[in-house]
Design an enzyme around this catalytic site. Structure first.
Site, PDB file in Angstrom:
ATOM      1  N   CYS A   1       0.886  -1.165   0.000  1.00 47.62           N
ATOM      2  CA  CYS A   1       0.000   0.000   0.000  1.00 47.62           C
ATOM      3  C   CYS A   1       0.919   1.208   0.000  1.00 47.62           C
ATOM      4  O   CYS A   1       1.527   1.536   1.019  1.00 47.62           O
ATOM      5  CB  CYS A   1      -0.910   0.013   1.225  1.00 47.62           C
TER       6      CYS A   1
ATOM      7  N   CYS B   1      -0.605   4.397   2.359  1.00 45.63           N
ATOM      8  CA  CYS B   1      -0.649   4.293   3.821  1.00 45.63           C
ATOM      9  C   CYS B   1      -0.347   2.859   4.235  1.00 45.63           C
ATOM     10  O   CYS B   1       0.772   2.396   4.082  1.00 45.63           O
ATOM     11  CB  CYS B   1      -1.984   4.775   4.366  1.00 45.63           C
ATOM     12  N   SER B   2      -1.356   2.147   4.716  1.00 48.88           N
ATOM     13  CA  SER B   2      -1.123   0.755   5.119  1.00 48.88           C
ATOM     14  C   SER B   2      -2.398  -0.073   4.964  1.00 48.88           C
ATOM     15  O   SER B   2      -2.700  -0.921   5.810  1.00 48.88           O
ATOM     16  CB  SER B   2      -0.628   0.692   6.568  1.00 48.88           C
ATOM     17  N   CYS B   3      -3.151   0.178   3.889  1.00 50.59           N
ATOM     18  CA  CYS B   3      -4.363  -0.602   3.647  1.00 50.59           C
ATOM     19  C   CYS B   3      -3.993  -2.078   3.547  1.00 50.59           C
ATOM     20  O   CYS B   3      -3.024  -2.444   2.873  1.00 50.59           O
ATOM     21  CB  CYS B   3      -5.044  -0.124   2.365  1.00 50.59           C
TER      22      CYS B   3
END
Length: 211
Positions: free
Chosen positions: A111, A114-116
């Site tokens: 991702c 961000c950190s999906c």
């Protein structure tokens, strides 16, 4: 004074909790007493993460795909609908996409914004998944990133990187290890690692689990 010190000393050595766990327990007690935290809600959250969320859920999906051709086809076609057949509910993102590794293609998930992450299938994302170096390097030099994880692929194997978003999450369907013919779904699931479902690792080999 010395008696009090001795009591505390004995208490610390008699506890099986770490210093951090003791601090968390103390904070939880204070917040509960002040009415800021509902113990029942905390228990529910803990139970969810221990039994209903985590890599073992994704491993079950992968193992089913390894032994059930129809399910594998459905998973690749529409992963969100396919996992519903197993009684699993997609809680994050609008779409879940399963990408299958083959002898000619290896898939990785990242991702970049961000950190999906498909935490409903894989649990909470590892720290490295959220790090800036992983997010930046994976799209630029995926083979070098894989090498950092100890993954070496043949030169003619294509590496494909999938960028997750708030709406779309991915799960890698790794190749089934050799020597697992006739294994039960439960035993196959024990081979599936979190990293293999992200694409930064492989499933365990057949000889790495108990007979």
């Amino acid at each position: 004074m010395s008696g009090s010190h001795q009591h505390d000393h004995d208490h610390e050595h008699g506890s099986e909790l770490s210093e951090m766990q003791l601090r968390v327990r103390a904070l939880e007690t204070i917040l509960t007493e002040k009415g800021y935290v509902d113990p029942a809600a905390l228990d529910s959250i803990i139970e969810t993460y221990e039994t209903k969320i985590g890599p073992h859920i994704g491993a079950r999906v992968v193992a089913r795909a390894w032994i059930d051709t129809d399910f594998r086809t459905a998973l690749i076609a529409d992963a969100s609908k396919a996992i519903a057949r197993l009684g699993l509910e997609q809680k994050v993102g609008d779409h879940l996409i399963a990408v299958a590794n083959t002898l000619t293609t290896h898939n990785m998930i990242v991702c970049t914004l961000c950190s999906c992450y498909p935490w409903d299938l894989l649990g909470l994302p590892p720290a490295w998944y959220k790090s800036a170096p992983y997010r930046a390097r994976t799209v630029k030099e995926p083979r070098k990133v894989l090498a950092d994880f100890g993954v070496t692929l043949p030169e003619d194997t294509k590496v494909r990187v999938w960028d997750s978003t708030a709406e779309t999450r991915f799960i890698v369907l790794p190749m089934r290890p050799a020597g697992t013919e006739g294994w039960s779904e439960e035993k196959l699931a024990s081979l599936v690692t979190r990293d293999s479902m992200i694409g930064t690792g492989f499933p365990k080999a057949a000889n790495e689990v108990a007979p």
